[in-house]
Scaffold this motif. Structure first.
Motif, PDB file in Angstrom:
ATOM      1  N   UNK A  19       2.408 -19.756 -37.693  1.00  8.81           N
ATOM      2  CA  UNK A  19       3.235 -18.718 -38.314  1.00  8.81           C
ATOM      3  C   UNK A  19       2.394 -17.559 -38.844  1.00  8.81           C
ATOM      4  N   UNK A  20       1.101 -17.621 -38.598  1.00  7.38           N
ATOM      5  CA  UNK A  20       0.240 -16.543 -39.079  1.00  7.38           C
ATOM      6  C   UNK A  20      -0.192 -16.713 -40.518  1.00  7.38           C
ATOM      7  N   UNK A  21       0.031 -17.915 -41.078  1.00  7.86           N
ATOM      8  CA  UNK A  21      -0.403 -18.144 -42.452  1.00  7.86           C
ATOM      9  C   UNK A  21      -1.894 -18.402 -42.522  1.00  7.86           C
ATOM     10  N   UNK A  22      -2.491 -17.915 -43.597  1.00 11.30           N
ATOM     11  CA  UNK A  22      -3.922 -18.063 -43.808  1.00 11.30           C
ATOM     12  C   UNK A  22      -4.263 -19.510 -44.148  1.00 11.30           C
ATOM     13  N   UNK A  23      -5.310 -20.034 -43.509  1.00 12.93           N
ATOM     14  CA  UNK A  23      -5.782 -21.388 -43.828  1.00 12.93           C
ATOM     15  C   UNK A  23      -7.214 -21.294 -44.327  1.00 12.93           C
ATOM     16  N   UNK A  24      -7.473 -21.710 -45.560  1.00 16.58           N
ATOM     17  CA  UNK A  24      -8.846 -21.626 -46.072  1.00 16.58           C
ATOM     18  C   UNK A  24      -9.766 -22.579 -45.318  1.00 16.58           C
ATOM     19  N   UNK A  25     -11.041 -22.249 -45.333  1.00 16.65           N
ATOM     20  CA  UNK A  25     -12.044 -23.018 -44.597  1.00 16.65           C
ATOM     21  C   UNK A  25     -11.918 -24.522 -44.823  1.00 16.65           C
ATOM     22  N   UNK A  26     -11.739 -24.918 -46.091  1.00 17.12           N
ATOM     23  CA  UNK A  26     -11.728 -26.334 -46.428  1.00 17.12           C
ATOM     24  C   UNK A  26     -10.550 -27.076 -45.798  1.00 17.12           C
ATOM     25  N   UNK A  27      -9.488 -26.341 -45.460  1.00 16.87           N
ATOM     26  CA  UNK A  27      -8.300 -27.005 -44.914  1.00 16.87           C
ATOM     27  C   UNK A  27      -8.134 -26.804 -43.420  1.00 16.87           C
ATOM     28  N   UNK A  28      -9.115 -26.132 -42.801  1.00 21.12           N
ATOM     29  CA  UNK A  28      -8.981 -25.859 -41.369  1.00 21.12           C
ATOM     30  C   UNK A  28      -9.098 -27.141 -40.540  1.00 21.12           C
ATOM     31  N   UNK A  29      -8.339 -27.159 -39.451  1.00 27.21           N
ATOM     32  CA  UNK A  29      -8.383 -28.274 -38.517  1.00 27.21           C
ATOM     33  C   UNK A  29      -9.634 -28.111 -37.652  1.00 27.21           C
ATOM     34  N   UNK A  30     -10.597 -29.012 -37.848  1.00 29.35           N
ATOM     35  CA  UNK A  30     -11.892 -28.824 -37.183  1.00 29.35           C
ATOM     36  C   UNK A  30     -11.796 -28.954 -35.661  1.00 29.35           C
ATOM     37  N   UNK A  31     -10.696 -29.553 -35.176  1.00 28.14           N
ATOM     38  CA  UNK A  31     -10.574 -29.646 -33.714  1.00 28.14           C
ATOM     39  C   UNK A  31     -10.253 -28.284 -33.100  1.00 28.14           C
ATOM     40  N   UNK A  32      -9.864 -27.317 -33.962  1.00 26.64           N
ATOM     41  CA  UNK A  32      -9.610 -25.963 -33.461  1.00 26.64           C
ATOM     42  C   UNK A  32     -10.898 -25.124 -33.406  1.00 26.64           C
ATOM     43  N   UNK A  33     -11.978 -25.680 -33.925  1.00 24.78           N
ATOM     44  CA  UNK A  33     -13.227 -24.916 -33.909  1.00 24.78           C
ATOM     45  C   UNK A  33     -13.816 -24.935 -32.499  1.00 24.78           C
ATOM     46  N   UNK A  34     -14.470 -23.828 -32.132  1.00 27.48           N
ATOM     47  CA  UNK A  34     -15.042 -23.698 -30.793  1.00 27.48           C
ATOM     48  C   UNK A  34     -16.441 -24.335 -30.757  1.00 27.48           C
ATOM     49  N   UNK A  35     -16.515 -25.496 -30.118  1.00 29.31           N
ATOM     50  CA  UNK A  35     -17.756 -26.286 -30.135  1.00 29.31           C
ATOM     51  C   UNK A  35     -18.901 -25.564 -29.421  1.00 29.31           C
ATOM     52  N   UNK A  36     -18.571 -24.864 -28.342  1.00 29.74           N
ATOM     53  CA  UNK A  36     -19.620 -24.178 -27.579  1.00 29.74           C
ATOM     54  C   UNK A  36     -20.313 -23.130 -28.448  1.00 29.74           C
ATOM     55  N   UNK A  37     -19.513 -22.349 -29.165  1.00 29.91           N
ATOM     56  CA  UNK A  37     -20.095 -21.315 -30.024  1.00 29.91           C
ATOM     57  C   UNK A  37     -20.910 -21.948 -31.145  1.00 29.91           C
ATOM     58  N   UNK A  38     -20.383 -23.044 -31.717  1.00 34.02           N
ATOM     59  CA  UNK A  38     -21.112 -23.724 -32.793  1.00 34.02           C
ATOM     60  C   UNK A  38     -22.458 -24.219 -32.289  1.00 34.02           C
ATOM     61  N   UNK A  39     -22.449 -24.817 -31.097  1.00 37.40           N
ATOM     62  CA  UNK A  39     -23.712 -25.341 -30.560  1.00 37.40           C
ATOM     63  C   UNK A  39     -24.714 -24.218 -30.292  1.00 37.40           C
ATOM     64  N   UNK A  40     -24.203 -23.098 -29.818  1.00 38.37           N
ATOM     65  CA  UNK A  40     -25.101 -21.971 -29.591  1.00 38.37           C
ATOM     66  C   UNK A  40     -25.695 -21.490 -30.923  1.00 38.37           C
ATOM     67  N   UNK A  41     -24.843 -21.461 -31.942  1.00 39.64           N
ATOM     68  CA  UNK A  41     -25.312 -21.072 -33.274  1.00 39.64           C
ATOM     69  C   UNK A  41     -26.390 -22.019 -33.786  1.00 39.64           C
ATOM     70  N   UNK A  42     -26.132 -23.318 -33.640  1.00 39.28           N
ATOM     71  CA  UNK A  42     -27.104 -24.321 -34.100  1.00 39.28           C
ATOM     72  C   UNK A  42     -28.448 -24.141 -33.396  1.00 39.28           C
ATOM     73  N   UNK A  43     -28.359 -23.902 -32.083  1.00 37.72           N
ATOM     74  CA  UNK A  43     -29.578 -23.738 -31.290  1.00 37.72           C
ATOM     75  C   UNK A  43     -30.373 -22.512 -31.758  1.00 37.72           C
TER      76      UNK A  43
END
Lengths: 427, 116
Positions: free
Chosen positions: A260-284
């Protein structure tokens, strides 16, 4: 790319043409302007060349040497306009210089030297007004037109156009060089380049209306510029740190709002929606940067993001690491914004009372009186400490200061939930 | 490119130095000027008298108006200039930073309007 890429859409060939154009645009502007320092003249010559390219390439295919093709056309345009401008003597030497550059490279030549980094350093030169550095980079490196940049930076198009013209005049008339700064200046100057790139990114990231994300999405452009700097200055740890930081943030884009376009704070975000490829590139990137042994603001901020994304595996952010990183960052920058985030981390490691105490040190900072995140943090911590009526007051202030309706709704919901909240349930 | 280095200093501070005391800045300026000469970039330069010795003139409606004092009344006054010829702004800025005035007042770096 703003003005140079408008025309009839034409599927894959067109996309390929656009990709080449995007790679080449800044390179060619930088190359053509490096001797004359006349960015505007180089842009003029190129914009027509790119218009021809985007007209022809989708139909006849991208030429073998697209940059050489573009330079040949640009050169013809320069010579044409030189003929037209014959009476205006002043413009001719520069145009001739540009035509020479174009001519010397337009046949059977190897690679065109990549002067984009030099151009970026010129755009972020200390003699250029700070708030025009990022727009200038977007225009010269990526070919955005003034109107597109103006809408992204929430400035009137005429104003932005004027600022860009003035900045280009300054580059030419003040003799701002197109080269890498001397070793002694490199670090400081690079900081300005990185700052401008980060400004581009955050301009796309903070999206007050929440409706024009696509149109105003400069985040991708910031990442693109970040990648460019990392590829051109592979030894610079802070450039890698900045790119990592942007990638971590971008990785969470999809999780920031619900359907619905509602804001979700970091602590409540669904981690399965995070982009793993980008995270891995960041970690590297962050690991590579840390091996260089030269830490800095962007690496620390990226490391904080890294400590947040461990929640993907462990279910909880590494708050102890986050507090420690904010400590260092606070010593380094003295920024009240960092101090607020540090207090939020303290709430997780030592509880809301300790966090409120840390936040209390900022009470007299006049910069925070109108700073929404300060009041939102204050409100959250007060609520968790069971001081609900004070929390409600702080939420009111935060709501009043917030331009983004989605975040306003979020804060109002939190505020409304206060009345049903018992202190014992607050953690 | 040619650049003008415009030196601005706080005149009150300079006047406060007792007359019989040797000018401490002089050796630094001499060395600086010599360094620019050796580098082959110096095209000219002078120290200027205090702003109180300036006269400002304006002609309007055919009438000449003469005013006592400098054009801009400010604490920091134009105190001297160098004209240098260097490759680019960065080079001009690094020469300006070496100017003794950069540590006592300010140095404005102005590109010369080149006539073709």
């Amino acid at each position: 790319m703003g003005d140079v890429l408008t025309g009839t859409p034409d599927s894959a060939t067109r996309a390929a043409a656009e990709a080449v154009a995007r790679q080449s645009y800044g390179k060619l502007v930088a190359y053509l302007a490096s001797r004359s320092r006349d960015v505007a003249a180089a842009e003029d010559a190129l914009s027509e060349a790119f218009a021809s390219a985007l007209g022809e390439w989708p139909h006849h295919g991208v030429p073998d040497k697209p940059e050489a093709w573009l330079l040949t056309v640009a050169r013809r345009k320069v010579l044409d306009s030189g003929r037209r401008a014959r009476t205006r003597d002043a413009a001719i030497p520069d145009l001739r210089l540009i035509a020479e550059e174009a001519a010397s490279k337009d046949e059977c030549m190897p690679e065109i030297p990549d002067e984009r980094l030099a151009l970026m350093f010129a755009c972020a030169h200390p003699a250029i007004d700070e708030n025009v550095r990022a727009p200038l980079m977007l225009q010269t490196i990526l070919g955005f037109d003034a109107a597109a940049i103006a809408s992204a930076f929430l400035v009137a198009p005429a104003t932005m156009g004027q600022r860009l013209v003035r900045a280009k005049q300054k580059i030419k008339r003040a003799g701002i060089p197109f080269r890498l700064p001397d070793h002694a200046d490199l670090e400081e100057r690079l900081e300005a380049v990185l700052e401008a790139i980060y400004a581009t990114f955050t301009e796309g990231w903070s999206d007050p209306t929440g409706t024009e994300t696509r149109q105003r999405n400069l985040a991708e452009e910031g990442i693109w510029l970040g990648r460019l700097v990392v590829s051109l200055l592979p030894e610079e740890a802070e450039a890698q740190g900045l790119l990592a930081l942007m990638l971590y943030a971008e990785a969470r884009r999809a999780a920031r709002r619900d359907a619905e376009g509602n804001y979700i704070p970091l602590a409540e975000q669904d981690t399965t929606c995070w982009d793993v490829t980008l995270i891995q590139e960041g970690e590297h990137l962050l690991r590579t940067a840390s091996r260089r042994g030269k830490t800095g603001r962007y690496q620390l901020e990226a490391a904080i993001q890294s400590a947040h994304v461990v929640r993907r595996q462990t279910g909880r952010s590494d708050w102890i690491a986050i507090e420690g990183l904010y400590d260092v960052l606070h010593i380094m920058t003295g920024s009240p914004v960092v101090a607020i985030n540090r207090a939020v981390a303290i709430a997780e490691t030592r509880g809301p009372a300790a966090a409120l105490q840390a936040l209390d040190a900022l009470r007299d900072d006049p910069r925070l009186k109108e700073y929404q995140p300060y009041w939102a943090a204050q409100a959250d911590l007060l609520a968790r400490a069971g001081r609900t009526s004070e929390a409600a007051g702080a939420y009111q202030l935060a709501v009043g200061l917030e331009p983004d309706p989605a975040i306003r709704r979020f804060l109002l919901r939190r505020c409304a939930a206060l009345s049903s909240l018992q202190p014992s349930l607050s953690d | 490119m040619k650049y003008m280095l415009l030196i601005f200093n706080d005149e009150a501070k300079m006047k406060a130095v007792p007359k019989d005391e040797p000018n401490k800045m002089m050796p630094a300026y001499t060395a600086y000027t010599e360094a620019m000469r050796t580098a082959g970039i110096l095209r000219g330069g002078e120290r200027l008298q205090y702003g109180s010795n300036a006269t400002t003139i304006r002609v309007a409606d055919g009438k000449t108006k003469v005013l006592n004092g400098p054009y801009i009344e400010a604490k920091e006054q134009l105190a001297g200039f160098y004209l240098i010829d260097v490759a680019d702004l960065d080079s001009a800025l690094s020469w300006a930073a070496r100017c003794p005035a950069a540590s006592t007042g300010v140095v404005e770096v102005r590109p010369v309007w080149e006539m073709y």
